[in-house]
Each structure stands twice: as structure tokens, then as C-alpha cells.
Design a protein around this motif. Structure first.
Motif, mmCIF file in Angstrom:
data_model
loop_
_atom_site.group_PDB
_atom_site.id
_atom_site.type_symbol
_atom_site.label_atom_id
_atom_site.label_comp_id
_atom_site.label_asym_id
_atom_site.label_seq_id
_atom_site.Cartn_x
_atom_site.Cartn_y
_atom_site.Cartn_z
ATOM 1 N N ALA A 11 -5.852 5.403 22.575
ATOM 2 C CA ALA A 11 -5.855 4.033 22.066
ATOM 3 C C ALA A 11 -6.780 3.897 20.862
ATOM 4 C CB ALA A 11 -6.280 3.068 23.165
ATOM 5 N N SER A 12 -7.942 4.559 20.915
ATOM 6 C CA SER A 12 -8.882 4.490 19.793
ATOM 7 C C SER A 12 -8.299 5.142 18.552
ATOM 8 C CB SER A 12 -10.201 5.189 20.166
ATOM 9 O OG SER A 12 -10.802 4.584 21.288
ATOM 10 N N GLY A 13 -7.491 6.180 18.757
ATOM 11 C CA GLY A 13 -6.863 6.846 17.623
ATOM 12 C C GLY A 13 -5.913 5.940 16.867
ATOM 13 N N ALA A 14 -5.386 4.923 17.548
ATOM 14 C CA ALA A 14 -4.477 3.982 16.880
ATOM 15 C C ALA A 14 -5.194 3.174 15.802
ATOM 16 C CB ALA A 14 -3.853 3.038 17.906
ATOM 17 N N LEU A 15 -6.541 3.180 15.834
ATOM 18 C CA LEU A 15 -7.292 2.491 14.780
ATOM 19 C C LEU A 15 -6.976 3.091 13.417
ATOM 20 C CD1 LEU A 15 -10.754 2.261 16.596
ATOM 21 C CD2 LEU A 15 -9.214 0.353 16.093
ATOM 22 N N GLY A 16 -6.510 4.357 13.425
ATOM 23 C CA GLY A 16 -6.190 5.025 12.174
ATOM 24 C C GLY A 16 -5.063 4.369 11.402
ATOM 25 N N VAL A 17 -4.240 3.572 12.062
ATOM 26 C CA VAL A 17 -3.147 2.907 11.345
ATOM 27 C C VAL A 17 -3.422 1.422 11.129
ATOM 28 C CG1 VAL A 17 -1.480 4.537 12.260
ATOM 29 C CG2 VAL A 17 -1.804 2.360 13.425
ATOM 30 N N ILE A 18 -4.585 0.942 11.592
ATOM 31 C CA ILE A 18 -4.948 -0.465 11.399
ATOM 32 C C ILE A 18 -6.036 -0.597 10.345
ATOM 33 C CG2 ILE A 18 -5.827 -2.553 12.520
ATOM 34 C CD1 ILE A 18 -4.750 -1.445 15.169
ATOM 35 N N ILE A 19 -7.109 0.192 10.500
ATOM 36 C CA ILE A 19 -8.216 0.134 9.557
ATOM 37 C C ILE A 19 -7.829 0.871 8.278
ATOM 38 C CG2 ILE A 19 -10.608 0.848 9.147
ATOM 39 C CD1 ILE A 19 -11.131 0.511 12.102
ATOM 40 N N PRO A 20 -7.990 0.234 7.127
ATOM 41 C CA PRO A 20 -7.615 0.894 5.875
ATOM 42 C C PRO A 20 -8.600 2.023 5.512
ATOM 43 C CG PRO A 20 -8.667 -1.228 5.454
ATOM 44 C CD PRO A 20 -8.484 -1.135 6.942
ATOM 45 N N PRO A 21 -8.106 3.044 4.764
ATOM 46 C CA PRO A 21 -6.738 3.193 4.275
ATOM 47 C C PRO A 21 -5.797 3.592 5.399
ATOM 48 C CG PRO A 21 -8.004 5.138 3.729
ATOM 49 C CD PRO A 21 -8.968 4.162 4.348
ATOM 50 N N SER A 22 -4.595 3.079 5.385
ATOM 51 C CA SER A 22 -3.657 3.295 6.473
ATOM 52 C C SER A 22 -2.292 3.635 5.895
ATOM 53 C CB SER A 22 -3.557 2.031 7.334
ATOM 54 O OG SER A 22 -2.351 1.971 8.038
ATOM 55 N N ILE A 23 -1.701 4.712 6.389
ATOM 56 C CA ILE A 23 -0.381 5.120 5.893
ATOM 57 C C ILE A 23 0.680 4.052 6.182
ATOM 58 C CG2 ILE A 23 1.460 6.824 6.192
ATOM 59 C CD1 ILE A 23 -0.791 8.932 6.519
ATOM 60 N N PRO A 24 0.741 3.475 7.409
ATOM 61 C CA PRO A 24 1.715 2.396 7.631
ATOM 62 C C PRO A 24 1.508 1.180 6.729
ATOM 63 C CG PRO A 24 1.037 3.298 9.729
ATOM 64 C CD PRO A 24 0.138 3.901 8.691
ATOM 65 N N LEU A 25 0.253 0.848 6.407
ATOM 66 C CA LEU A 25 0.015 -0.261 5.480
ATOM 67 C C LEU A 25 0.568 0.065 4.095
ATOM 68 C CD1 LEU A 25 -3.619 -1.435 6.383
ATOM 69 C CD2 LEU A 25 -1.482 -2.673 6.794
ATOM 70 N N ILE A 26 0.445 1.324 3.678
ATOM 71 C CA ILE A 26 1.011 1.741 2.397
ATOM 72 C C ILE A 26 2.536 1.602 2.425
ATOM 73 C CG2 ILE A 26 1.346 3.701 0.834
ATOM 74 C CD1 ILE A 26 -1.398 4.739 1.739
ATOM 75 N N LEU A 27 3.152 2.064 3.516
ATOM 76 C CA LEU A 27 4.614 1.994 3.634
ATOM 77 C C LEU A 27 5.100 0.551 3.626
ATOM 78 C CD1 LEU A 27 5.313 4.770 6.298
ATOM 79 C CD2 LEU A 27 5.678 4.878 3.828
ATOM 80 N N TYR A 28 4.373 -0.322 4.340
ATOM 81 C CA TYR A 28 4.789 -1.728 4.349
ATOM 82 C C TYR A 28 4.662 -2.330 2.952
ATOM 83 C CZ TYR A 28 4.956 -6.718 5.072
ATOM 84 O OH TYR A 28 5.295 -8.051 4.967
ATOM 85 N N ALA A 29 3.565 -2.023 2.269
ATOM 86 C CA ALA A 29 3.358 -2.571 0.923
ATOM 87 C C ALA A 29 4.504 -2.178 -0.006
ATOM 88 C CB ALA A 29 2.027 -2.082 0.356
ATOM 89 N N ILE A 30 4.952 -0.924 0.094
ATOM 90 C CA ILE A 30 6.051 -0.462 -0.743
ATOM 91 C C ILE A 30 7.358 -1.143 -0.340
ATOM 92 C CG2 ILE A 30 7.431 1.566 -1.357
ATOM 93 C CD1 ILE A 30 4.836 3.211 -0.972
ATOM 94 N N SER A 31 7.610 -1.237 0.970
ATOM 95 C CA SER A 31 8.848 -1.848 1.455
ATOM 96 C C SER A 31 8.925 -3.332 1.125
ATOM 97 C CB SER A 31 8.971 -1.663 2.974
ATOM 98 O OG SER A 31 8.998 -0.306 3.318
ATOM 99 N N ALA A 32 7.773 -4.008 1.195
ATOM 100 C CA ALA A 32 7.750 -5.461 0.993
ATOM 101 C C ALA A 32 7.401 -5.855 -0.436
ATOM 102 C CB ALA A 32 6.745 -6.094 1.960
ATOM 103 N N ASN A 33 7.212 -4.845 -1.304
ATOM 104 C CA ASN A 33 6.844 -5.108 -2.695
ATOM 105 C C ASN A 33 5.541 -5.906 -2.783
ATOM 106 O OD1 ASN A 33 7.213 -4.856 -5.472
ATOM 107 N ND2 ASN A 33 8.351 -6.789 -5.630
ATOM 108 N N GLN A 34 4.550 -5.475 -1.990
ATOM 109 C CA GLN A 34 3.239 -6.098 -1.988
ATOM 110 C C GLN A 34 2.198 -5.110 -2.511
ATOM 111 O OE1 GLN A 34 2.680 -9.434 -1.008
ATOM 112 N NE2 GLN A 34 4.937 -9.436 -1.017
ATOM 113 N N SER A 35 1.045 -5.624 -2.877
ATOM 114 C CA SER A 35 -0.038 -4.777 -3.370
ATOM 115 C C SER A 35 -0.631 -3.944 -2.224
ATOM 116 C CB SER A 35 -1.142 -5.642 -3.989
ATOM 117 O OG SER A 35 -2.346 -4.920 -4.112
ATOM 118 N N VAL A 36 -0.768 -2.640 -2.454
ATOM 119 C CA VAL A 36 -1.389 -1.781 -1.433
ATOM 120 C C VAL A 36 -2.840 -2.199 -1.217
ATOM 121 C CG1 VAL A 36 -2.077 0.579 -0.870
ATOM 122 C CG2 VAL A 36 0.136 0.158 -1.957
ATOM 123 N N GLY A 37 -3.535 -2.544 -2.296
ATOM 124 C CA GLY A 37 -4.921 -2.993 -2.169
ATOM 125 C C GLY A 37 -5.047 -4.245 -1.326
#
Length: 421
Positions: free
Chosen positions: A141-167
Motif C-alpha cells: 500500500a505504501s508503494g502506491a504513493l509512488g503514483v500519487i506523490i509527484p513526480p508520477s508516471i500516471p500523472l504524466i500520462l493523464y496530463a498528456i491524455s487530457a492536454n493539461q500541464s504536467v507541472g
């Protein structure tokens, strides 16, 4: 054609076809049967999906995480975390959570966080009296923090998919990530009060300072990466390259725990992991193109807006949907498939795209430690040497905790948006 597109994907997944091939086969089947576009579009669309500069951040963050794991950075983070919370009730479980938070702020990968921190702390927790299922599930469960706390690969993917700023997505993930950290720490304390574990020795101020000094270069890495991005000095992709160079220099030159002979093996492992992620992105890009071609978002949007009047009912139903999806589908694939479908509806109901992205990522993070395809579960079970069913029972409290956090994040948009305005 819509029924064929989704039905064939579900069928392929149920019979055990890997996600990449399931997406690709479902897309090609729909194109072939419906003659909706030339088959020449298939390779073109897959190449176009990965031909993106921001996507370069993914392999570099994966490589940086592997270099940190081999170069002694994760071990120093563990030692420093022990001096901070190791002597508290539930201290070693808290160490796993705090260290995972630090590591997540560098690697951006839940799997890398689970492997790097769990290899050290799961055996240590068992030695101190924690049960193997709890030690493994706590780390998963603690390892899942890797996709919530930035930098996060899923956050990058969402930003690209949704045309939003990665920052902007990285900034939005900070407070939700800290909320999850605090809630996990509280549970670690409550759980340990009912157990007979051997408490650690309190650390003196000198020991805390010494451990902090030894871990200073490791602790400076998140500040370097995130400070560079938020300060406008580097792009997220450039920051990922900086992270690789920094991890290499610290591990090989300063700490001298990263032998040059290990570099080819690390590069090979990182390349394999990157190829898996990018192949999913390529196949999901093709699948998403057909979704748009068939006007699926418009069809679903008209139905949902007509059937549901309350935005809060909508977001609850979305959370239930994504929770079920995350149990069977990789987070990367789920984001790339469902963002084009759900985001237009969410904006219709007044949800900010950045806030909605955080909701999606936090929800899908739970899929990393829930059966049947939770990658963190398999990594933690391998380290603890117990079966996945034993850990699966242990993760139930953690799923409930993150569900509460998810509701808070969903209904309090300012947690995600306060620093993005």
C-alpha cells in the motif's frame, strides 16, 4: 461497433491476454469488422501515440529509480526515516510509509518504490514481531504513493491524455499525497497498539542529525527535481534526465555503492520496464482513436448527463467504476482509455480537469495493491515469501483507508487546486 470494441477487449482480458495485446487485438478486430478506417492507420496511430516529448520522462524516471535502488539512496532514506519515527508505536511500519513517500518523490514508480523499500523493511518488520501478511500489505500500500506523490508516471500520462500541464498535475498531487501518507501513519499507529512488537530505541538529536547528513544528497533529490520543474528552470522531461545524472553521480561517485559493472544490467532492466509501459501507451492510443472515431464519449456523455443530475452522484459512480477497472487493468492503460471518455462528462458537471485527474490517479493507485493484477502485491509477496491470497486479506484495511481519502479528495477540490491557481 461500440459493443464489439468493448466486448472484445473484455473477452481478451478474461482469457488472460496481456493488456497490450488485448487493446491492440480489440482495436484491430473492430477496424476489420466495421471497416471504419484503413488498417494502415494501426501502425501510424501506435507510433503517433508514443511520439511525444513529455513521454520521454517515463523511461528516464524508471532508470533514475533503478539507479537509486542500486546506489544506496534507498538504504539511507530508510536509516533517516528510522531515526525520525522508528521508536514510536508502529514505528517500523511508519518507517516504510515515510521512506516510500521520500522514494516516491524521486522515482515516480509504485513498483520501484515497493521493491526498493520493501527489500529492506519487510524482513526488518517481521524480525520485530509484525506478521508477514501485515508487513507485506503495508509495503504494498505504501508503494502506491509512488503514483500519487509527484513526480508520477500516471500523472504524466493523464496530463498528456487530457492536454493539461504536467507541472500543474505534479503540483496538484502534493496535498492529496500527503493526506494519504498521514492516514497510513495513523493506521500504522492504531494497528501497532494491539500488537506485541518490539519498539525501537529512541534516536538522539545527534543520531537524527547524522542520519540526515548521510541522507542529505538523497533528500535533496526531490527538491532538485520538483524545484526545477515548479521554478520553470526545467521541463518534467528534462528534470527526469537530471534525476538520472544525479542518481548516477551520487551512487557511483559519492556513495560508491553503484559499481560500473552494474550499469548494463540496470539499463537493460529499465529498458524492459519502459518498453512494457510504452507498448501499453501505443496500443491504448490506437484503442482511443477508435473510441473517438465511434463518438463513444459523446454517446456516453449524452446518456449520463440525461440520467444523472447531481455532479456528486456522478463522481461517486466514476469512483466505483475506476475502482473496479483498477482491479483488472494497469493504471497506464486505464488512464489512456477512460480519460477521453470521462473527462468531457466531468467538465460538463463542472469538475476542473486537474482535480479530476488527481481523482483518477488516486483511485487507480489502489489497483496497484488489489487483486487480481496488483503489481505491488506480487512484488511484496515475493519479498515476504508468502502467497498473494494471504496479502490480499491484509490489504483490506488499506483499501478502506484510501477510499476515505479518495472521498475527501473528491469532495474537497481545493486540496488539489490550491497551489495551481
Amino acid at each position: 461497433m461500440i459493443a464489439l470494441l468493448f466486448g472484445s477487449l473484455l473477452l481478451f482480458l478474461l482469457v488472460g491476454v496481456p493488456v497490450t495485446f488485448a487493446l491492440g487485438l480489440a482495436a484491430v478486430t473492430t477496424i476489420w469488422e466495421g471497416s471504419i478506417m484503413p488498417l494502415m492507420i494501426v501502425p501510424q496511430e501506435m507510433i503517433r501515440s508514443v511520439n511525444s516529448f513529455p513521454l520521454l520522462a517515463i523511461p528516464f524516471f524508471i532508470l533514475a529509480g533503478n539507479l537509486m535502488q542500486e546506489g544506496g539512496i534507498s538504504a539511507r532514506l530508510v536509516t533517516f526515516s528510522k531515526t525520525l519515527v522508528g521508536a514510536m508505536t508502529g514505528g517500523l511500519a511508519m518507517v516504510a510509509i515515510v521512506t516510500s513517500a521520500f522514494f516516491a518523490a524521486i522515482s515516480g514508480s509504485g513498483a520501484a518504490t515497493t521493491a526498493a523499500v520493501g527489500a529492506i523493511l519487510i524482513p526488518a518488520m517481521v524480525t520485530q514481531g509484525y506478521s508477514k501478511p501485515y508487513a507485506a500489505s503495508n509495503q504494498a500500500a505504501s508503494g502506491a504513493l509512488g503514483v500519487i506523490i509527484p513526480p508520477s508516471i500516471p500523472l504524466i500520462l493523464y496530463a498528456i491524455s487530457a492536454n493539461q500541464s504536467v507541472g500543474a498535475m505534479f503540483v496538484a498531487g502534493v496535498l492529496p499525497g500527503l493526506l494519504v501518507v498521514v492516514s497510513l501513519l495513523i493506521y500504522a499507529y492504531v494497528h501497532a497498539r494491539g500488537m506485541k512488537t518490539t519498539p525501537g530505541e529512541p534516536s538522539s538529536l545527534r543520531e537524527v542529525a547524522l542520519a540526515g547528513w548521510k541522507a542529505l544528497l538523497a533528500l535533496a533529490m526531490p527538491a532538485l527535481i520538483l524545484g526545477g520543474i515548479y521554478g520553470g528552470i526545467v521541463t518534467p522531461t528534462e528534470a527526469a534526465v537530471v534525476a538520472v545524472v544525479y542518481a548516477l553521480l551520487v551512487g557511483a561517485v559519492i556513495y560508491r555503492e553503484l559499481p560500473l559493472s552494474a550499469i548494463p544490467r540496470i539499463l537493460r532492466s529499465s529498458a524492459v520496464t519502459s518498453a512494457i509501459v510504452l507498448s501499453i501507451i501505443a496500443a491504448a492510443g490506437l484503442y482511443g482513436r477508435i473510441i473517438l472515431q465511434l463518438q463513444v464519449p459523446a454517446v456516453i456523455s449524452d446518456f449520463v448527463v440525461g440520467a444523472i443530475q447531481s455532479p456528486w452522484l456522478f463522481i461517486i459512480l466514476v469512483n466505483v467504476l475506476l475502482l473496479l477497472v483498477g482491479m483488472f487493468l494497469e493504471a497506464a492503460a486505464a488512464i489512456l482509455i477512460f480519460t477521453p471518455i470521462l473527462l468531457p462528462i466531468a467538465t460538463t458537471f463542472g469538475f476542473d480537469p486537474v482535480h479530476f485527474g488527481v481523482i483518477m490517479v488516486v483511485n487507480l493507485a489502489m489497483g496497484m495493491f488489489t487483486p487480481p493484477v496488483g503489481l505491488n502485491l506480487f512484488i511484496a509477496s515475493g519479498i515476504a515469501r508468502i502467497g498473494v491470497p494471504q496479502i490480499a486479506r491484509g490489504v483490506v484495511p488499506f483499501v478502506l483507508i484510501l477510499l476515505v481519502d479518495l472521498l475527501i479528495i473528491s469532495f474537497l477540490p481545493w486540496l488539489s487546486l490550491v497551489f495551481t491557481q
